[in-house]
Design a protein around this motif. Structure first.
Motif, short mmCIF file in Angstrom:
data_model
loop_
_atom_site.label_atom_id
_atom_site.label_comp_id
_atom_site.label_asym_id
_atom_site.label_seq_id
_atom_site.Cartn_x
_atom_site.Cartn_y
_atom_site.Cartn_z
N GLN A 140 43.43 21.38 -70.70
CA GLN A 140 44.41 20.91 -69.74
C GLN A 140 45.74 20.70 -70.45
O GLN A 140 45.80 20.64 -71.69
N GLY A 141 46.82 20.58 -69.66
CA GLY A 141 48.13 20.38 -70.23
C GLY A 141 48.60 18.95 -70.07
O GLY A 141 47.95 18.12 -69.43
N ILE A 142 49.77 18.67 -70.63
CA ILE A 142 50.40 17.36 -70.51
C ILE A 142 51.07 17.26 -69.14
O ILE A 142 51.84 18.14 -68.75
N ALA A 143 50.79 16.19 -68.43
CA ALA A 143 51.37 16.02 -67.09
C ALA A 143 52.87 15.74 -67.19
O ALA A 143 53.33 15.05 -68.10
N GLU A 144 53.61 16.28 -66.24
CA GLU A 144 55.03 15.96 -66.09
C GLU A 144 55.26 15.51 -64.66
O GLU A 144 54.62 15.99 -63.73
N TYR A 145 56.22 14.59 -64.49
CA TYR A 145 56.42 13.97 -63.19
C TYR A 145 57.88 13.55 -63.04
O TYR A 145 58.66 13.61 -64.01
N ASP A 146 58.25 13.13 -61.85
CA ASP A 146 59.63 12.75 -61.52
C ASP A 146 60.07 11.58 -62.39
O ASP A 146 59.38 10.57 -62.50
N ASP A 147 61.24 11.73 -63.02
CA ASP A 147 61.73 10.66 -63.88
C ASP A 147 62.59 9.63 -63.14
O ASP A 147 63.10 8.69 -63.75
N GLY A 148 62.75 9.82 -61.82
CA GLY A 148 63.54 8.88 -61.04
C GLY A 148 65.04 9.06 -61.16
O GLY A 148 65.82 8.30 -60.58
N ARG A 149 65.46 10.09 -61.90
CA ARG A 149 66.89 10.35 -62.07
C ARG A 149 67.22 11.82 -61.81
O ARG A 149 68.15 12.37 -62.40
N GLY A 150 66.40 12.45 -61.02
CA GLY A 150 66.66 13.83 -60.66
C GLY A 150 66.07 14.86 -61.61
O GLY A 150 66.34 16.05 -61.48
N GLY A 151 65.25 14.42 -62.53
CA GLY A 151 64.62 15.33 -63.48
C GLY A 151 63.14 15.05 -63.59
O GLY A 151 62.54 14.38 -62.74
N THR A 152 62.53 15.59 -64.61
CA THR A 152 61.11 15.36 -64.86
C THR A 152 60.94 14.79 -66.27
O THR A 152 61.81 14.95 -67.13
N ARG A 153 59.82 14.14 -66.47
CA ARG A 153 59.49 13.60 -67.77
C ARG A 153 57.97 13.58 -67.92
O ARG A 153 57.23 13.88 -66.96
N SER A 154 57.51 13.24 -69.10
CA SER A 154 56.09 12.99 -69.33
C SER A 154 55.98 11.63 -70.02
O SER A 154 56.98 10.90 -70.14
#
Length: 349
Positions: free
Chosen positions: A284-298
Motif C-alpha cells: 500500500q502507499g502513503i495516504a494523502e489528504y486535504d491540508d485545509g489550505r487548498g492543497g494536500t498533505r500526508s
C-alpha cells in the motif's frame, strides 16, 4: 562515561521491547485507499538497548539506552494546542508508560523487584523524533543524556511551519544541558534542498560548551557516513554495534536505529518512517489528504522524501539480508507487539 572503540571483536547489543502507551489511528490518514471508518488502536513502542561497556557505566557492565519514550502517562503535560489532536486519538492507553515498563517489565513476576530505575540506570535516551506519542516523560530520565536529530531543539521552541506550530510543543520538553543534537545532514538534490533548506526548517543547535551530556569517546568525530547500502549513518559507539540512520521526511530530526544483536542478526528500529507494515512492504502507499489550505498533505512533512527514505531502508536491509537476518520493527506495529510479548523487557529480541 566512555566505551571501548575500534575493537577487533564484534560487539553485540541486547534489545528488549517496552510498552509505552497506545493510541488509536484512523487508517485513512496513514494508508492510501483505507476504509475511512476503520480506526485501529496501536502501540507506541519504546526499546531498551543494552551495550556492553568498558569501563562499566553507572548501572554495571552495560550502557542502557532507551529509544523513544512513547506517550506521557499524564496527558495534561501536553500543550493546550495538542489536546484536541490527542482527543481524536482515543481510546488511549497510558499505563504502563515507558518508565513503568523499565521498572516492572512485562512478566508475571510479583516479587516487586525493580528491574531498572529510569532516573539512575539509563545512560542515553535517543528519540526518533519529538511528536507527542514518542516524547514521553523526559523528566523521568533525570541523569540520562538525550540524543536527537538536528533541528529538534529549535523545533520545540519555534515550531516548523503551519502544520507544526510552536504551540504544539513544550519548549522546555528536553533538558537542554543534557541534550545533544546529531550533526546536520545534507545532500545536494531538490527534495533534500526543499526539506533541509526551506523556510520552515529548524536550525541546528550546537552543543553548549558547558554541557552536562556524557557521550561516547568518539562522539566529537560523529559524521554521516555510508554503511552498506544505507547512505547516511553514524556509528554511535564507534564499534559497529549501533548505527543511527538518517531517515528524513516524516518530521525534522527523524532518525532510525540499526543495532547488531548477534553474529548474523540485526534489528532495524524504524520509528515513524511509516505507520503500517503494508506501506513498508510496498503493498500500500502513503495516504494523502486535504491540508485545509487548498492543497494536500500526508502525515509526513515531505511525502516524497519519506518515500525515498523507505526506498533507502529497503535497499539497506535487503543488502544486509544477503548475509544476515534483519528484523524491522515499526513504532506502531500492533501485529508485531501481539506476536512478540515474550520479547518485552526483561525478555529480548
Amino acid at each position: 562515561m566512555s566505551v571501548a572503540n575500534g575493537t577487533e571483536s564484534p560487539v553485540y547489543v541486547m534489545v528488549s521491547a517496552l510498552d509505552a502507551g497506545h493510541l488509536t489511528l484512523p487508517d485513512y490518514l496513514f494508508v492510501a485507499g483505507a476504509d475511512p471508518e476503520t480506526r485501529t488502536t496501536v502501540p507506541s513502542l519504546s526499546f531498551l538497548i543494552q551495550h556492553p561497556s568498558s569501563p562499566p557505566s553507572r548501572s554495571g557492565n552495560v550502557t542502557n539506552i532507551v529509544f523513544d519514550l512513547g506517550i506521557k502517562r499524564d496527558l495534561s503535560g501536553y500543550p493546550t494546542a495538542q489536546q484536541q489532536h490527542i482527543a481524536e486519538r482515543r481510546p488511549l492507553v497510558t499505563d504502563p508508560d515507558c518508565s513503568t515498563s523499565l521498572r516492572e517489565g512485562a512478566g508475571d513476576d510479583e516479587s516487586g523487584k525493580e528491574l531498572l530505575d529510569p532516573g539512575k540506570d539509563v545512560d542515553f535516551v535517543i528519540l526518533s523524533h519529538v511528536h507527542w506519542d514518542h516524547v514521553g516523560t523526559p523528566s523521568d530520565f533525570s541523569t540520562a543524556t538525550f540524543v536527537v536529530g538536528s533541528g529538534t531543539l529549535d523545533l520545540l521552541i519555534h515550531g516548523a511551519g503551519p502544520n507544526y506550530p510552536a504551540e504544539l510543543f513544550n519548549d522546555d520538553e528536553l533538558p537542554v544541558y543534557r541534550t545533544v543534537e546529531l550533526p546536520p545532514s545534507r545532500r545536494h538534490d531538490h527534495d533534500f534542498h526543499v526539506y533541509y533548506g526551506g523556510p520552515n526548517y529548524p536550525v541546528h543547535t550546537p552543543t553548549p560548551t558547558n554541557t552536562l551530556a556524557k557521550l561516547p569517546s568518539l562522539a566529537d568525530k560523529w559524521s554521516w557516513q555510508p554503511f552498506g547500502a544505507f547512505p547516511r549513518t553514524i556509528d554511535f559507539f564507534g564499534d559497529k554495534s549501533i548505527y543511527v540512520i538518517d531517515s528524513p521526511g516524516h518530521i525534522y530530526g527523524h532518525v532510525n536505529l540499526l543495532v547488531r544483536t548477534g553474529e548474523r542478526k540485526y534489528v532495524y528500529l524504524g520509528g515513524d518512517c511509516c505507520h503500517d507494515t503494508r506501506i513498508l512492504s510496498g503493498e500500500q502507499g502513503i495516504a494523502e489528504y486535504d491540508d485545509g489550505r487548498g492543497g494536500t498533505r500526508s502525515v509526513h512533512v515531505h511525502t516524497g522524501l519519506a518515500k525515498r527514505t523507505l526506498v533507502e531502508i529497503d535497499r539497506g536491509v535487503s543488502q544486509l539480508r544477503e548475509d544476515m537476518d534483519v528484523e524491522v520493527v515499526l513504532a506502531h506495529d500492533k501485529g508485531w507487539r501481539e506476536r512478540n510479548r515474550h520479547r518485552f523487557w526483561p525478555g529480548r529480541l
